[in-house]
Design a protein around this motif. Sequence first.
Motif, PDB file in Angstrom:
ATOM      1  N   TRP A  91      63.167  17.315 -39.325  1.00  0.00           N
ATOM      2  CA  TRP A  91      62.257  18.392 -39.714  1.00  0.00           C
ATOM      3  C   TRP A  91      60.839  18.091 -39.249  1.00  0.00           C
ATOM      4  O   TRP A  91      60.104  18.993 -38.853  1.00  0.00           O
ATOM      5  CB  TRP A  91      62.309  18.629 -41.224  1.00  0.00           C
ATOM      6  CG  TRP A  91      63.480  19.478 -41.604  1.00  0.00           C
ATOM      7  CD1 TRP A  91      64.717  19.052 -41.994  1.00  0.00           C
ATOM      8  CD2 TRP A  91      63.543  20.902 -41.601  1.00  0.00           C
ATOM      9  NE1 TRP A  91      65.529  20.125 -42.233  1.00  0.00           N
ATOM     10  CE2 TRP A  91      64.836  21.277 -42.007  1.00  0.00           C
ATOM     11  CE3 TRP A  91      62.629  21.897 -41.301  1.00  0.00           C
ATOM     12  CZ2 TRP A  91      65.230  22.602 -42.117  1.00  0.00           C
ATOM     13  CZ3 TRP A  91      63.020  23.222 -41.419  1.00  0.00           C
ATOM     14  CH2 TRP A  91      64.310  23.563 -41.819  1.00  0.00           C
ATOM     15  N   LYS A  92      60.427  16.824 -39.272  1.00  0.00           N
ATOM     16  CA  LYS A  92      59.097  16.464 -38.786  1.00  0.00           C
ATOM     17  C   LYS A  92      58.991  16.671 -37.275  1.00  0.00           C
ATOM     18  O   LYS A  92      57.949  17.085 -36.774  1.00  0.00           O
ATOM     19  CB  LYS A  92      58.751  15.023 -39.171  1.00  0.00           C
ATOM     20  CG  LYS A  92      58.407  14.890 -40.643  1.00  0.00           C
ATOM     21  CD  LYS A  92      58.001  13.478 -41.007  1.00  0.00           C
ATOM     22  CE  LYS A  92      57.589  13.417 -42.478  1.00  0.00           C
ATOM     23  NZ  LYS A  92      57.172  12.067 -42.864  1.00  0.00           N
ATOM     24  N   LEU A 130      60.635  18.964 -35.660  1.00  0.00           N
ATOM     25  CA  LEU A 130      60.521  20.415 -35.538  1.00  0.00           C
ATOM     26  C   LEU A 130      59.094  20.866 -35.842  1.00  0.00           C
ATOM     27  O   LEU A 130      58.545  21.736 -35.158  1.00  0.00           O
ATOM     28  CB  LEU A 130      61.516  21.107 -36.466  1.00  0.00           C
ATOM     29  CG  LEU A 130      61.535  22.633 -36.424  1.00  0.00           C
ATOM     30  CD1 LEU A 130      61.927  23.139 -35.048  1.00  0.00           C
ATOM     31  CD2 LEU A 130      62.490  23.164 -37.487  1.00  0.00           C
ATOM     32  N   LEU A 131      58.482  20.250 -36.836  1.00  0.00           N
ATOM     33  CA  LEU A 131      57.088  20.553 -37.170  1.00  0.00           C
ATOM     34  C   LEU A 131      56.178  20.237 -35.980  1.00  0.00           C
ATOM     35  O   LEU A 131      55.311  21.041 -35.626  1.00  0.00           O
ATOM     36  CB  LEU A 131      56.652  19.764 -38.409  1.00  0.00           C
ATOM     37  CG  LEU A 131      55.219  19.962 -38.865  1.00  0.00           C
ATOM     38  CD1 LEU A 131      54.990  21.390 -39.358  1.00  0.00           C
ATOM     39  CD2 LEU A 131      54.887  18.966 -39.974  1.00  0.00           C
ATOM     40  N   CYS A 158      56.554  22.929 -33.379  1.00  0.00           N
ATOM     41  CA  CYS A 158      55.862  24.166 -33.767  1.00  0.00           C
ATOM     42  C   CYS A 158      54.349  24.022 -33.638  1.00  0.00           C
ATOM     43  O   CYS A 158      53.657  24.978 -33.263  1.00  0.00           O
ATOM     44  CB  CYS A 158      56.240  24.574 -35.188  1.00  0.00           C
ATOM     45  SG  CYS A 158      57.876  25.313 -35.298  1.00  0.00           S
ATOM     46  N   MET A 216      56.261  29.848 -39.771  1.00  0.00           N
ATOM     47  CA  MET A 216      57.231  28.757 -39.594  1.00  0.00           C
ATOM     48  C   MET A 216      56.613  27.413 -39.954  1.00  0.00           C
ATOM     49  O   MET A 216      57.250  26.581 -40.604  1.00  0.00           O
ATOM     50  CB  MET A 216      57.747  28.724 -38.158  1.00  0.00           C
ATOM     51  CG  MET A 216      58.730  29.814 -37.838  1.00  0.00           C
ATOM     52  SD  MET A 216      59.501  29.622 -36.220  1.00  0.00           S
ATOM     53  CE  MET A 216      58.163  30.106 -35.145  1.00  0.00           C
ATOM     54  N   TYR A 262      56.462  27.096 -43.699  1.00  0.00           N
ATOM     55  CA  TYR A 262      57.805  26.889 -44.250  1.00  0.00           C
ATOM     56  C   TYR A 262      58.273  25.457 -44.017  1.00  0.00           C
ATOM     57  O   TYR A 262      58.773  24.800 -44.936  1.00  0.00           O
ATOM     58  CB  TYR A 262      58.796  27.866 -43.602  1.00  0.00           C
ATOM     59  CG  TYR A 262      60.210  27.659 -44.079  1.00  0.00           C
ATOM     60  CD1 TYR A 262      60.660  28.232 -45.263  1.00  0.00           C
ATOM     61  CD2 TYR A 262      61.088  26.854 -43.366  1.00  0.00           C
ATOM     62  CE1 TYR A 262      61.948  28.021 -45.710  1.00  0.00           C
ATOM     63  CE2 TYR A 262      62.380  26.641 -43.805  1.00  0.00           C
ATOM     64  CZ  TYR A 262      62.807  27.229 -44.980  1.00  0.00           C
ATOM     65  OH  TYR A 262      64.084  27.000 -45.421  1.00  0.00           O
ATOM     66  N   ILE A 263      58.106  24.979 -42.804  1.00  0.00           N
ATOM     67  CA  ILE A 263      58.573  23.629 -42.463  1.00  0.00           C
ATOM     68  C   ILE A 263      57.813  22.581 -43.265  1.00  0.00           C
ATOM     69  O   ILE A 263      58.412  21.638 -43.801  1.00  0.00           O
ATOM     70  CB  ILE A 263      58.449  23.380 -40.948  1.00  0.00           C
ATOM     71  CG1 ILE A 263      59.420  24.289 -40.186  1.00  0.00           C
ATOM     72  CG2 ILE A 263      58.713  21.923 -40.602  1.00  0.00           C
ATOM     73  CD1 ILE A 263      59.166  24.345 -38.687  1.00  0.00           C
ATOM     74  N   GLN A 264      56.484  22.726 -43.364  1.00  0.00           N
ATOM     75  CA  GLN A 264      55.694  21.763 -44.130  1.00  0.00           C
ATOM     76  C   GLN A 264      56.127  21.748 -45.591  1.00  0.00           C
ATOM     77  O   GLN A 264      56.280  20.678 -46.191  1.00  0.00           O
ATOM     78  CB  GLN A 264      54.207  22.087 -44.008  1.00  0.00           C
ATOM     79  CG  GLN A 264      53.653  21.774 -42.638  1.00  0.00           C
ATOM     80  CD  GLN A 264      52.249  22.306 -42.412  1.00  0.00           C
ATOM     81  OE1 GLN A 264      51.849  23.321 -42.983  1.00  0.00           O
ATOM     82  NE2 GLN A 264      51.498  21.637 -41.549  1.00  0.00           N
ATOM     83  N   PHE A 272      59.058  22.635 -46.786  1.00  0.00           N
ATOM     84  CA  PHE A 272      60.408  22.084 -46.883  1.00  0.00           C
ATOM     85  C   PHE A 272      60.395  20.564 -46.775  1.00  0.00           C
ATOM     86  O   PHE A 272      61.106  19.880 -47.513  1.00  0.00           O
ATOM     87  CB  PHE A 272      61.308  22.700 -45.805  1.00  0.00           C
ATOM     88  CG  PHE A 272      62.761  22.460 -46.035  1.00  0.00           C
ATOM     89  CD1 PHE A 272      63.437  23.093 -47.072  1.00  0.00           C
ATOM     90  CD2 PHE A 272      63.479  21.599 -45.220  1.00  0.00           C
ATOM     91  CE1 PHE A 272      64.783  22.877 -47.291  1.00  0.00           C
ATOM     92  CE2 PHE A 272      64.827  21.369 -45.434  1.00  0.00           C
ATOM     93  CZ  PHE A 272      65.481  22.012 -46.473  1.00  0.00           C
ATOM     94  N   ILE A 273      59.572  20.034 -45.884  1.00  0.00           N
ATOM     95  CA  ILE A 273      59.458  18.572 -45.755  1.00  0.00           C
ATOM     96  C   ILE A 273      58.954  17.976 -47.065  1.00  0.00           C
ATOM     97  O   ILE A 273      59.481  16.961 -47.535  1.00  0.00           O
ATOM     98  CB  ILE A 273      58.537  18.192 -44.578  1.00  0.00           C
ATOM     99  CG1 ILE A 273      59.222  18.511 -43.247  1.00  0.00           C
ATOM    100  CG2 ILE A 273      58.152  16.712 -44.639  1.00  0.00           C
ATOM    101  CD1 ILE A 273      58.311  18.390 -42.035  1.00  0.00           C
TER     102      ILE A 273
END
Length: 146
Positions: free
Chosen positions: A57-58, A60-61, A64, A108, A111-113, A115-116
């Motif tokens: 996920w990081k 992916l962050l 982005c 996005m 959301y990603i931050q 979720f992490i």
Amino acid sequence: MAEWFDAFSGGESASSAVDSVFGRAGVFGKDIAGSSGGGGGSWSFDRDQIDAVISQWKALLDDCQQDRMTLQDLRAGDAKPSDDDPSVSYVKDVLEGLGSVRQSNASMLAYIQDFIEKLEAARDGIQRTEDSNADPFTAAKAVFGQ
């Protein structure tokens, strides 16, 4: 990273996407084989697996955030080839489109931050519980100062 994304973007639920990456056990090691009804089953905590998911996920962050920088660069290059109406209209449409993409990217990123942060909080909470449960007298030692 593509494994979870392929599963998730294919219309599967989030738990199915996780299961597709980590097998039937999922990220927290829940044994779901034969768990219909009131059957047994067990949980095991595998910090390495959770850390691997957080790392994905990081990554992916980071991707982005790089996209955000690219979009900013594209926005800065808004020179139109001429001042005629078609050119002006075209550049306006491109900039509006870039604005929409930037909004999507910002959504996005948020959301990603989030979720992490939730994954890390869950991991840390489970780790504290596991550590506490490793010694059944932890609470008593804290109370009695031993």
